[in-house]
Design a protein around this motif. Structure first.
Motif, short mmCIF file in Angstrom:
data_model
loop_
_atom_site.label_atom_id
_atom_site.label_comp_id
_atom_site.label_asym_id
_atom_site.label_seq_id
_atom_site.Cartn_x
_atom_site.Cartn_y
_atom_site.Cartn_z
N ASP A 116 0.82 -1.11 0.03
CA ASP A 116 -0.28 0.27 -0.67
C ASP A 116 0.65 1.28 0.13
N ASN A 117 1.10 1.49 -0.64
CA ASN A 117 1.69 2.85 -0.95
C ASN A 117 1.45 4.07 -0.22
N ALA A 118 0.98 4.58 -0.04
CA ALA A 118 0.32 5.24 0.92
C ALA A 118 0.95 4.67 2.83
N LYS A 119 1.35 4.16 2.57
CA LYS A 119 2.33 3.39 4.34
C LYS A 119 3.63 3.06 3.47
N LEU A 120 4.31 4.06 2.50
CA LEU A 120 5.32 3.71 2.39
C LEU A 120 6.40 3.69 3.27
N LEU A 121 6.82 3.59 4.08
CA LEU A 121 8.05 4.01 5.10
C LEU A 121 8.65 5.30 3.91
N LYS A 122 8.63 6.06 5.79
CA LYS A 122 9.20 7.08 5.03
C LYS A 122 10.68 7.29 4.22
N GLY A 123 11.33 8.06 3.04
CA GLY A 123 12.11 7.86 2.36
C GLY A 123 12.20 7.03 1.13
N ILE A 124 11.06 6.16 0.84
CA ILE A 124 11.19 5.77 -0.05
C ILE A 124 9.96 6.01 -0.76
N ASN A 125 10.49 6.18 -2.19
CA ASN A 125 9.80 7.13 -3.21
C ASN A 125 8.46 5.49 -4.11
N PHE A 126 7.57 6.36 -3.83
CA PHE A 126 6.40 5.08 -4.72
C PHE A 126 6.65 4.95 -5.54
N LYS A 127 7.46 5.77 -7.01
CA LYS A 127 7.65 5.42 -8.20
C LYS A 127 8.37 4.41 -7.99
N THR A 128 10.08 4.44 -7.47
CA THR A 128 11.25 3.75 -7.72
C THR A 128 10.95 2.98 -6.45
N GLY A 129 10.77 2.14 -5.14
CA GLY A 129 11.30 2.02 -4.90
C GLY A 129 12.87 2.29 -4.22
N LEU A 130 13.69 1.33 -3.55
CA LEU A 130 15.19 1.21 -3.48
C LEU A 130 15.34 0.55 -4.46
N CYS A 131 16.82 0.89 -4.95
CA CYS A 131 17.87 -0.07 -5.89
C CYS A 131 18.50 0.70 -6.15
N GLY A 132 19.96 0.00 -6.44
CA GLY A 132 20.85 0.50 -6.79
C GLY A 132 22.13 -0.25 -5.49
N THR A 133 23.25 -0.06 -5.78
CA THR A 133 24.30 -0.71 -5.00
C THR A 133 24.79 0.07 -3.94
N LEU A 134 24.61 -0.28 -2.78
CA LEU A 134 25.53 0.85 -1.62
C LEU A 134 27.10 0.20 -1.56
N LYS A 135 27.26 1.53 -1.40
CA LYS A 135 28.84 1.13 -0.79
C LYS A 135 29.25 1.15 0.62
N GLU A 136 30.84 1.02 0.32
CA GLU A 136 30.91 -0.08 1.64
C GLU A 136 30.81 0.87 2.35
N SER A 137 30.92 2.97 2.25
CA SER A 137 31.14 3.14 3.52
C SER A 137 29.86 4.30 3.77
N GLN A 138 28.14 3.12 2.80
CA GLN A 138 27.08 3.76 2.93
C GLN A 138 26.23 2.68 3.87
N VAL A 139 26.97 1.15 4.03
CA VAL A 139 26.22 -0.23 4.77
C VAL A 139 26.13 0.12 6.16
N GLY A 140 25.28 0.55 6.57
CA GLY A 140 24.63 0.33 8.05
C GLY A 140 24.38 2.05 8.23
N ASN A 141 23.99 3.07 6.84
CA ASN A 141 23.84 4.02 7.51
C ASN A 141 22.49 4.01 6.69
N LEU A 142 21.89 3.23 5.85
CA LEU A 142 19.99 3.69 5.33
C LEU A 142 19.55 2.53 7.23
N ILE A 143 18.52 3.38 7.59
CA ILE A 143 18.31 3.17 8.55
C ILE A 143 16.19 3.17 8.23
N PHE A 144 15.07 2.18 8.61
CA PHE A 144 14.24 2.75 8.51
C PHE A 144 13.34 1.99 10.31
#
Length: 349
Positions: A116-144
């Motif tokens: 239910d896209n009206a209840k996507l967790l804050k920070g997630i775009n309903f058109k795209t979702g999450l994708c891509g590749t996290l760099k090693e320095s970014q791992v652990g910094n993305l929190i929901f």
């Protein structure tokens, strides 16, 4: 002989190591299969507080294409979830800041018991979702953080395999407190009461145009809106205190419910009368929650005891009018008639 024992020992070790622990939640199994958006897997997380969620089993290096995997996690009452992404490699393009631009495959996280896209967790775009590749320095910094004790995970992959290693995140549940989500988790709007709409425009109600019939917010033209009904669901018999067997819907004052998620037949063995009902998805899950000694959704029949110590049979099925007479009773009648006709034939011939 020693070689045989060594071989058997290795096989047993392999079986043990291949078993997935209860603390690990997997979307795609070792065959690359998963529960779909049409039939999501529901897991109750009642026995522990810390879990690891992974896109696919460790036996497979890369996740499988052409999947739409959905799992709903239900935590303890009065709790909420926090998740920390520890690995992420999902096909899609991002900008220089790592923000998704176009996701060929995507992960979406919903603060609800369904997609239910009206209840996507804050920070997630309903058109795209999450994708891509996290760099090693970014791992652990993305929190929901969720607002309540329910989290639905959707992992959708495109038609072509691109040899991506998927994702994993640490998931923990803890007693509810006013999360850091700001107004999205305002207790006067949501609090710990899951199922209340937060925000979102009409377009955001839809997961995608192809999936819209099963998403709350889908409004067919010219009809009254009932967000709980399953579009193109099954039909079920509905009656109170009707016979368990033999059951004749034409004689027993039976109605037929439509657009159901499952059909039910509930009866105790002392009175042998049944309640037949059409259940929508939310009501079905609520009933499962209320049944003692049963903590997982199921199809088929299971027995339990009510508050008066009587044995109660709960039966659920998911095909049209499946909560009528049992197949065993039908088969028994057919067999009896066949034997009777055979006996008559032998007497008179």
């Amino acid at each position: 002989m020693k070689f045989c024992l060594f071989f058997i020992a290795c096989c047993l070790v392999g079986l043990v190591t291949a078993q997935i622990p209860d603390s690990v939640i997997v979307l795609q199994n070792r065959d690359g299969l998963c529960n779909s958006i049409w039939n999501p897997l529901v897991k109750k997380l009642q026995d522990r507080d810390n879990f690891q969620v992974i896109s696919h089993t460790v036996e497979q290096t890369f996740y499988e294409p052409d999947r739409n995997c959905v799992i709903t996690l239900i935590g303890k009452i009065g709790y909420q979830f926090e998740l920390i992404i520890t690995k992420f490699d999902v096909l899609g393009t991002t900008d220089s800041t790592g923000k998704p631009v176009e996701c060929h495959d995507f992960l979406k996280l919903y603060d609800a018991e369904r997609c239910d896209n009206a209840k996507l967790l804050k920070g997630i775009n309903f058109k795209t979702g999450l994708c891509g590749t996290l760099k090693e320095s970014q791992v652990g910094n993305l929190i929901f953080t969720t607002c309540a004790n329910k989290l639905t995970i959707q992992f959708k992959t495109g038609l072509f395999k691109d040899h991506r290693t998927g994702f994993s995140f640490e998931l923990r549940q803890y007693p509810w407190s006013n999360p850091s989500g700001g107004p999205d988790c305002d207790p006067s709007l949501n609090g710990i009461a899951a199922g209340v709409w937060k925000d979102g425009t009409f377009n955001e109600f839809q997961n995608s145009w192809n999936d819209q019939p099963i998403i709350p917010g889908y409004v067919p033209g010219g009809v009254d809106v009932d967000y709980e009904k399953e579009i193109d669901g099954i039909s079920c018999y509905e009656c109170q205190n009707c016979p368990v067997e033999p059951f004749d819907p034409d004689k027993d004052g039976t109605a037929v419910g439509t657009n159901c998620y499952v059909c039910s037949k509930v009866y105790d063995e002392e009175y042998y009368v049944a309640r037949r009902k059409c259940f929508h998805r939310t009501d079905y899950l609520n009933v499962i929650d209320s049944i003692r000694e049963i903590d997982q959704p199921f199809l088929g029949c299971q027995k339990t005891a009510d508050d008066f110590g009587r044995t109660v049979n709960y039966c659920f099925c998911d095909s049209d009018l499946c909560n009528g007479s049992s197949r065993s009773m039908i088969n028994y009648l057919i067999l009896s008639v066949t034997l009777f006709l055979t006996l008559i034939q032998r007497i008179y011939l």
